[in-house]
Design a protein around this motif. Structure first.
Motif, PDB file in Angstrom:
ATOM      1  N   MET A   1     -10.542 -26.480  44.589  1.00 40.28           N
ATOM      2  CA  MET A   1      -9.249 -26.897  45.127  1.00 40.28           C
ATOM      3  C   MET A   1      -9.118 -26.422  46.566  1.00 40.28           C
ATOM      4  O   MET A   1      -9.595 -25.357  46.912  1.00 40.28           O
ATOM      5  CB  MET A   1      -8.104 -26.300  44.321  1.00 40.28           C
ATOM      6  CG  MET A   1      -7.852 -26.928  42.999  1.00 40.28           C
ATOM      7  SD  MET A   1      -6.350 -26.192  42.323  1.00 40.28           S
ATOM      8  CE  MET A   1      -5.900 -27.462  41.228  1.00 40.28           C
ATOM      9  N   TYR A   3      -7.130 -25.165  50.082  1.00 42.01           N
ATOM     10  CA  TYR A   3      -6.083 -24.204  50.412  1.00 42.01           C
ATOM     11  C   TYR A   3      -4.701 -24.866  50.342  1.00 42.01           C
ATOM     12  O   TYR A   3      -3.751 -24.284  49.818  1.00 42.01           O
ATOM     13  CB  TYR A   3      -6.341 -23.646  51.811  1.00 42.01           C
ATOM     14  CG  TYR A   3      -5.275 -22.693  52.283  1.00 42.01           C
ATOM     15  CD1 TYR A   3      -5.289 -21.362  51.895  1.00 42.01           C
ATOM     16  CD2 TYR A   3      -4.237 -23.124  53.117  1.00 42.01           C
ATOM     17  CE1 TYR A   3      -4.312 -20.478  52.314  1.00 42.01           C
ATOM     18  CE2 TYR A   3      -3.259 -22.249  53.542  1.00 42.01           C
ATOM     19  CZ  TYR A   3      -3.303 -20.930  53.143  1.00 42.01           C
ATOM     20  OH  TYR A   3      -2.323 -20.069  53.561  1.00 42.01           O
ATOM     21  N   PHE A   6      -3.526 -25.207  46.684  1.00 42.89           N
ATOM     22  CA  PHE A   6      -3.112 -23.898  46.153  1.00 42.89           C
ATOM     23  C   PHE A   6      -1.798 -23.452  46.785  1.00 42.89           C
ATOM     24  O   PHE A   6      -0.923 -22.922  46.109  1.00 42.89           O
ATOM     25  CB  PHE A   6      -4.192 -22.837  46.417  1.00 42.89           C
ATOM     26  CG  PHE A   6      -5.261 -22.797  45.370  1.00 42.89           C
ATOM     27  CD1 PHE A   6      -4.967 -22.568  44.045  1.00 42.89           C
ATOM     28  CD2 PHE A   6      -6.592 -22.974  45.728  1.00 42.89           C
ATOM     29  CE1 PHE A   6      -5.959 -22.515  43.082  1.00 42.89           C
ATOM     30  CE2 PHE A   6      -7.590 -22.924  44.781  1.00 42.89           C
ATOM     31  CZ  PHE A   6      -7.277 -22.690  43.451  1.00 42.89           C
ATOM     32  N   ARG A   7      -1.654 -23.663  48.084  1.00 41.14           N
ATOM     33  CA  ARG A   7      -0.419 -23.266  48.769  1.00 41.14           C
ATOM     34  C   ARG A   7       0.776 -24.005  48.174  1.00 41.14           C
ATOM     35  O   ARG A   7       1.825 -23.402  47.934  1.00 41.14           O
ATOM     36  CB  ARG A   7      -0.538 -23.539  50.264  1.00 41.14           C
ATOM     37  CG  ARG A   7       0.717 -23.144  51.032  1.00 41.14           C
ATOM     38  CD  ARG A   7       0.576 -23.334  52.514  1.00 41.14           C
ATOM     39  NE  ARG A   7       0.285 -24.729  52.831  1.00 41.14           N
ATOM     40  CZ  ARG A   7      -0.157 -25.147  53.999  1.00 41.14           C
ATOM     41  NH1 ARG A   7      -0.385 -24.299  54.965  1.00 41.14           N
ATOM     42  NH2 ARG A   7      -0.379 -26.420  54.207  1.00 41.14           N
ATOM     43  N   PHE A  10       1.518 -22.464  44.684  1.00 44.89           N
ATOM     44  CA  PHE A  10       2.153 -21.152  44.820  1.00 44.89           C
ATOM     45  C   PHE A  10       3.571 -21.290  45.355  1.00 44.89           C
ATOM     46  O   PHE A  10       4.490 -20.613  44.886  1.00 44.89           O
ATOM     47  CB  PHE A  10       1.328 -20.250  45.749  1.00 44.89           C
ATOM     48  CG  PHE A  10       0.260 -19.469  45.046  1.00 44.89           C
ATOM     49  CD1 PHE A  10       0.476 -18.157  44.665  1.00 44.89           C
ATOM     50  CD2 PHE A  10      -0.975 -20.041  44.777  1.00 44.89           C
ATOM     51  CE1 PHE A  10      -0.516 -17.427  44.031  1.00 44.89           C
ATOM     52  CE2 PHE A  10      -1.972 -19.330  44.141  1.00 44.89           C
ATOM     53  CZ  PHE A  10      -1.746 -18.012  43.768  1.00 44.89           C
ATOM     54  N   LEU A  74     -11.154 -16.673  43.560  1.00 41.45           N
ATOM     55  CA  LEU A  74      -9.881 -17.231  44.010  1.00 41.45           C
ATOM     56  C   LEU A  74      -9.506 -16.728  45.403  1.00 41.45           C
ATOM     57  O   LEU A  74      -9.195 -17.526  46.292  1.00 41.45           O
ATOM     58  CB  LEU A  74      -8.783 -16.890  43.002  1.00 41.45           C
ATOM     59  CG  LEU A  74      -7.436 -17.544  43.206  1.00 41.45           C
ATOM     60  CD1 LEU A  74      -7.540 -19.055  43.105  1.00 41.45           C
ATOM     61  CD2 LEU A  74      -6.447 -17.033  42.174  1.00 41.45           C
ATOM     62  N   SER A  77     -11.637 -18.176  48.086  1.00 37.91           N
ATOM     63  CA  SER A  77     -11.295 -19.564  48.406  1.00 37.91           C
ATOM     64  C   SER A  77     -10.051 -19.645  49.291  1.00 37.91           C
ATOM     65  O   SER A  77      -9.853 -20.623  50.000  1.00 37.91           O
ATOM     66  CB  SER A  77     -11.097 -20.387  47.131  1.00 37.91           C
ATOM     67  OG  SER A  77      -9.913 -20.021  46.466  1.00 37.91           O
ATOM     68  N   PHE A  78      -9.209 -18.604  49.261  1.00 38.27           N
ATOM     69  CA  PHE A  78      -8.037 -18.540  50.140  1.00 38.27           C
ATOM     70  C   PHE A  78      -8.404 -18.060  51.535  1.00 38.27           C
ATOM     71  O   PHE A  78      -7.558 -17.999  52.411  1.00 38.27           O
ATOM     72  CB  PHE A  78      -6.981 -17.592  49.580  1.00 38.27           C
ATOM     73  CG  PHE A  78      -6.236 -18.130  48.397  1.00 38.27           C
ATOM     74  CD1 PHE A  78      -6.046 -19.480  48.203  1.00 38.27           C
ATOM     75  CD2 PHE A  78      -5.722 -17.261  47.463  1.00 38.27           C
ATOM     76  CE1 PHE A  78      -5.351 -19.958  47.116  1.00 38.27           C
ATOM     77  CE2 PHE A  78      -5.023 -17.728  46.362  1.00 38.27           C
ATOM     78  CZ  PHE A  78      -4.846 -19.080  46.191  1.00 38.27           C
TER      79      PHE A  78
END
Length: 193
Positions: A1, A3, A6-7, A10, A74, A77-78
């Motif tokens: 996935m 960024y 994911f952002r 979140f 994880l 990946s960020f």
């Protein structure tokens, strides 16, 4: 996935669970090297500081986290990168300066570890050293709230700290003077809410 995905995930959960909101995000330059320097009260802080702005924020994370199978993958990946705790991590400092010289955004907690209700006394000088060497814009940032479910948590991004004009005195060195100014600005932001 990616960024951005994911952002978005979140951001959705933080807004629902912690009613998170941002104040002053317009103070963050849209390009160039930026250090977002924030107080640190919880493990939830790194995503909170980064998810409400458009640019990707990269953090140092303690080396041990990269060894935890799912967590390590994880945070990598960020865009997080490891730092050795308990001393000066030359590799982490070099990585930070290179990241900033590439025009990226770095998130940092000058206190070095989580502290509740502290005024920033004892903050580390690493943020100041990295800022001065990279010539990055420093944005003081305050996290106000304690991530209680369905209670408001506010992230306040202040105006850039003019670190180039912070001068040392006979009693303190340049890094300490800049560190003190950054923490002073963070504390002023915390007092606004």
């Amino acid at each position: 996935m990616s960024y951005k995905i994911f952002r978005a995930i979140f951001r959705f959960f933080y807004r629902i669970l912690f009613r998170i909101n941002a104040v002053g995000s317009e103070n963050i330059p849209t390009e160039g090297a930026v250090i977002i320097a924030s107080n640190h009260t919880s493990l939830l802080d790194p995503p909170a500081v980064g998810i409400l702005i458009k640019r990707q924020v990269r953090f140092m994370a303690k080396e041990e986290l990269f060894k935890v199978p799912v967590v390590g993958m994880l945070i990598r990946s960020f865009g997080a990168y490891p730092v050795k705790r308990g001393g000066v991590s030359i590799d982490a400092i070099k990585s930070s300066i290179n990241l900033l010289k590439s025009g990226d955004v770095m998130g940092v907690f000058p206190e070095g570890t989580r502290k509740k209700g502290d005024d920033g006394a004892g903050a580390k000088k690493g943020t100041a050293m990295i800022a001065l060497r990279s010539k990055a814009t420093v944005i003081p940032t305050a996290i106000v709230g304690d991530y209680r479910l369905f209670r408001k948590t506010t992230i306040i991004y202040g105006k850039p700290v003019d670190i180039q004009n912070v001068t040392a005195t006979d009693d303190i060195d340049q890094y300490e003077a800049v560190t003190n100014e950054i923490m002073k600005q963070i504390n002023l932001l915390k007092a606004k809410v």
